[in-house]
Design a protein around this motif. Sequence first.
Motif, short mmCIF file in Angstrom:
data_model
loop_
_atom_site.label_atom_id
_atom_site.label_comp_id
_atom_site.label_asym_id
_atom_site.label_seq_id
_atom_site.Cartn_x
_atom_site.Cartn_y
_atom_site.Cartn_z
N HIS A 16 27.49 -86.87 54.15
CA HIS A 16 27.14 -88.09 53.42
C HIS A 16 26.97 -89.26 54.37
O HIS A 16 27.75 -89.44 55.30
CB HIS A 16 28.22 -88.41 52.39
N ASN A 17 25.97 -90.08 54.11
CA ASN A 17 25.77 -91.26 54.93
C ASN A 17 26.73 -92.39 54.56
O ASN A 17 27.18 -93.14 55.42
CB ASN A 17 24.34 -91.77 54.79
N TYR A 18 26.99 -92.55 53.27
CA TYR A 18 27.76 -93.67 52.81
C TYR A 18 29.24 -93.30 52.71
O TYR A 18 29.59 -92.26 52.15
CB TYR A 18 27.28 -94.15 51.43
N GLY A 49 26.16 -89.57 48.77
CA GLY A 49 25.05 -89.00 49.50
C GLY A 49 24.03 -90.01 49.98
O GLY A 49 23.64 -90.03 51.13
N THR A 50 23.58 -90.88 49.09
CA THR A 50 22.52 -91.80 49.47
C THR A 50 22.93 -93.25 49.28
O THR A 50 22.29 -94.14 49.79
CB THR A 50 21.27 -91.57 48.61
N GLY A 106 22.61 -94.66 46.63
CA GLY A 106 21.80 -95.15 45.52
C GLY A 106 22.48 -94.97 44.20
O GLY A 106 23.57 -94.43 44.10
N SER A 116 23.85 -91.50 42.90
CA SER A 116 24.75 -90.78 43.78
C SER A 116 26.20 -91.15 43.51
O SER A 116 26.65 -92.20 43.94
CB SER A 116 24.39 -91.10 45.24
N GLY A 167 20.13 -99.80 49.00
CA GLY A 167 21.00 -99.20 49.99
C GLY A 167 22.45 -99.61 49.85
O GLY A 167 23.29 -99.17 50.61
#
Lengths: 114, 115
Positions: free
Chosen positions: A29-31, A95-96, A98, A101, B99
């Motif tokens: 996961h990025n976040y 995950g994103t 957004g 997610s 984001g």
Amino acid sequence: NAGVTQTPKFRILKIGQSMTLQCTQDMNHNYMYWYRQDPGMGLKLIYYSVGAGITDKGEVPNGYNVSRSTTEDFPLRLELAAPSQTSVYFCASSGTGGRNSPLHFGNGTRLTVT
Amino acid sequence: SQELEQSPQSLIVQEGKNLTINCTSSKTLYGLYWYKQKYGEGLIFLMMLQKGGEEKSHEKITAKLDEKKQQSSLHITASQPSHAGIYLCGADPLGSGAGSYQLTFGKGTKLSVIP
């Protein structure tokens, strides 16, 4: 799947001591996020990260620091522990980031500062 | 900032009874998330609602979003001891930015189910 793993589960600190709460996730996961949960107060966002090398303050960042050198790890640092930092700390990832997610949470670290 | 008010704060029901938990927002709801927490554990994602009038169900739990009322409800049918825990709603503030994903959470509703 391990998901989001937090260590330690419990910790007692004396005022003025420092410590690092560890958080790692294996979902790529990025976040990632750090929340604190106080009794009857809900969850408050401390810091979050949108990717390796990028972090930003949440609602209650004072007294804390974070770093994000890898996608997997997002440690939270307490430099000078104070009784007001007694809380349960949750790390989460998504995950994103957004709106489609949901957050995946670790099991928490229960910290007491005396 | 957006605030979420959950009601009731706590609830004790007999096994087999139905119950409803409400989450009301001080601002327009863009997305609404329901989580469940057991003591000593993290939050488990239950459902996400994104559109006004949307309704989702999973097993015996149904969640609805009333965008006009800025409110969501979580309904449990024929409650079981396994439903016991703390239910939290989380909302994605409208206009939080691309984001960015900073959920605001309610304070939680503690549910006890008596066998």
